[in-house]
Write a protein that holds these residues in place. Structure first.
Motif, PDB file in Angstrom:
ATOM      1  N   ALA A  64       0.835  -1.212   0.000  1.00  0.00           N
ATOM      2  CA  ALA A  64       0.000   0.000   0.000  1.00  0.00           C
ATOM      3  C   ALA A  64       0.866   1.256   0.000  1.00  0.00           C
ATOM      4  N   THR A  65       1.933   1.264   0.779  1.00  0.00           N
ATOM      5  CA  THR A  65       2.829   2.428   0.835  1.00  0.00           C
ATOM      6  C   THR A  65       3.552   2.613  -0.486  1.00  0.00           C
ATOM      7  N   ALA A 135      -5.705   1.802   1.188  1.00  0.00           N
ATOM      8  CA  ALA A 135      -6.229   1.568   2.537  1.00  0.00           C
ATOM      9  C   ALA A 135      -6.933   0.219   2.623  1.00  0.00           C
ATOM     10  N   SER A 136      -7.566  -0.203   1.544  1.00  0.00           N
ATOM     11  CA  SER A 136      -8.252  -1.496   1.556  1.00  0.00           C
ATOM     12  C   SER A 136      -7.251  -2.651   1.616  1.00  0.00           C
ATOM     13  N   LEU A 137      -6.071  -2.464   1.053  1.00  0.00           N
ATOM     14  CA  LEU A 137      -5.042  -3.512   1.106  1.00  0.00           C
ATOM     15  C   LEU A 137      -4.633  -3.837   2.539  1.00  0.00           C
ATOM     16  N   ALA A 167       0.809  -7.345  -2.230  1.00  0.00           N
ATOM     17  CA  ALA A 167       0.133  -7.561  -0.945  1.00  0.00           C
ATOM     18  C   ALA A 167      -0.164  -9.051  -0.730  1.00  0.00           C
ATOM     19  N   ALA A 168      -0.499  -9.729  -1.807  1.00  0.00           N
ATOM     20  CA  ALA A 168      -0.869 -11.151  -1.713  1.00  0.00           C
ATOM     21  C   ALA A 168       0.345 -12.068  -1.661  1.00  0.00           C
ATOM     22  N   TYR A 169       1.370 -11.757  -2.457  1.00  0.00           N
ATOM     23  CA  TYR A 169       2.481 -12.698  -2.633  1.00  0.00           C
ATOM     24  C   TYR A 169       3.833 -12.169  -2.187  1.00  0.00           C
ATOM     25  N   GLY A 170       3.900 -10.927  -1.810  1.00  0.00           N
ATOM     26  CA  GLY A 170       5.191 -10.321  -1.445  1.00  0.00           C
ATOM     27  C   GLY A 170       5.769  -9.538  -2.605  1.00  0.00           C
TER      28      GLY A 170
END
Length: 173
Positions: A64-65, A135-137, A167-170
């Motif tokens: 997200a950042t 923000a949702s992440l 976010a899901a896998y890195g």
């Protein structure tokens, strides 16, 4: 306890580097705010994101950042540093200075998105959609994907997809 303030110091090749230093506790809020404003102008959005990610291990917060750093050269990150109206709307600062390095306070971002005076007043619909997606992440805002898809352009859409995958896998996936 003395606070921290953001400052820019000359680095290799004369390019400014963002660094945190202790603020003089006797200095006024405006005196501490000025170095913050100057600091965000001397570095890229990616560099701002990198500074805010020191010590952050959550893949979702990192994604997200990084999304906010990549979007419009750090539009939201710069506003988090510079725009007191955003902090006022959230009811608290959007940056957390409690640790050795500042980071985004995602709870505050969630509050900002729920505020009576949303950040959209000075932002386009695509900029707000990107902030809501970020923000949702981290679980701080529900989003309507259809609205997001219609608000963003192709470049922004690719940034959102990249952030979702990170976010899901890195970040290395």
């Amino acid at each position: 306890m003395p606070g921290r303030s953001f400052g820019v110091y000359g680095g290799a090749g004369g390019r400014g580097q963002a660094q945190w230093r202790r603020a003089d506790p006797a200095s006024t809020t405006e005196e501490r705010r000025l170095p913050m404003l100057m600091a965000t102008r001397g570095i890229t959005g990616k560099e701002l994101a990198d500074d805010l990610l020191q010590g952050v291990s959550s893949e979702q917060m990192r994604a997200a950042t990084r999304l906010l750093g990549a979007h419009h050269d750090g539009y939201w990150l710069r506003r988090f540093f510079e725009d007191q109206e955003l902090a006022d709307a959230a009811g608290q600062p959007l940056l957390d200075h409690a640790g050795p390095h500042p980071s985004i306070d995602w709870n505050a971002v969630g509050l900002l998105l729920l505020a009576d005076r949303p950040p959209a007043r000075k932002a386009s619909s695509s900029e707000v959609a990107v902030l809501e997606f970020a923000a949702s992440l981290v679980g701080r805002a529900p989003i309507q994907l259809q609205r997001v898809i219609h608000a963003v352009d192709d470049t922004e859409f690719r940034l959102l997809l990249r952030a979702l995958m990170a976010a899901a896998y890195g970040e290395t996936h």
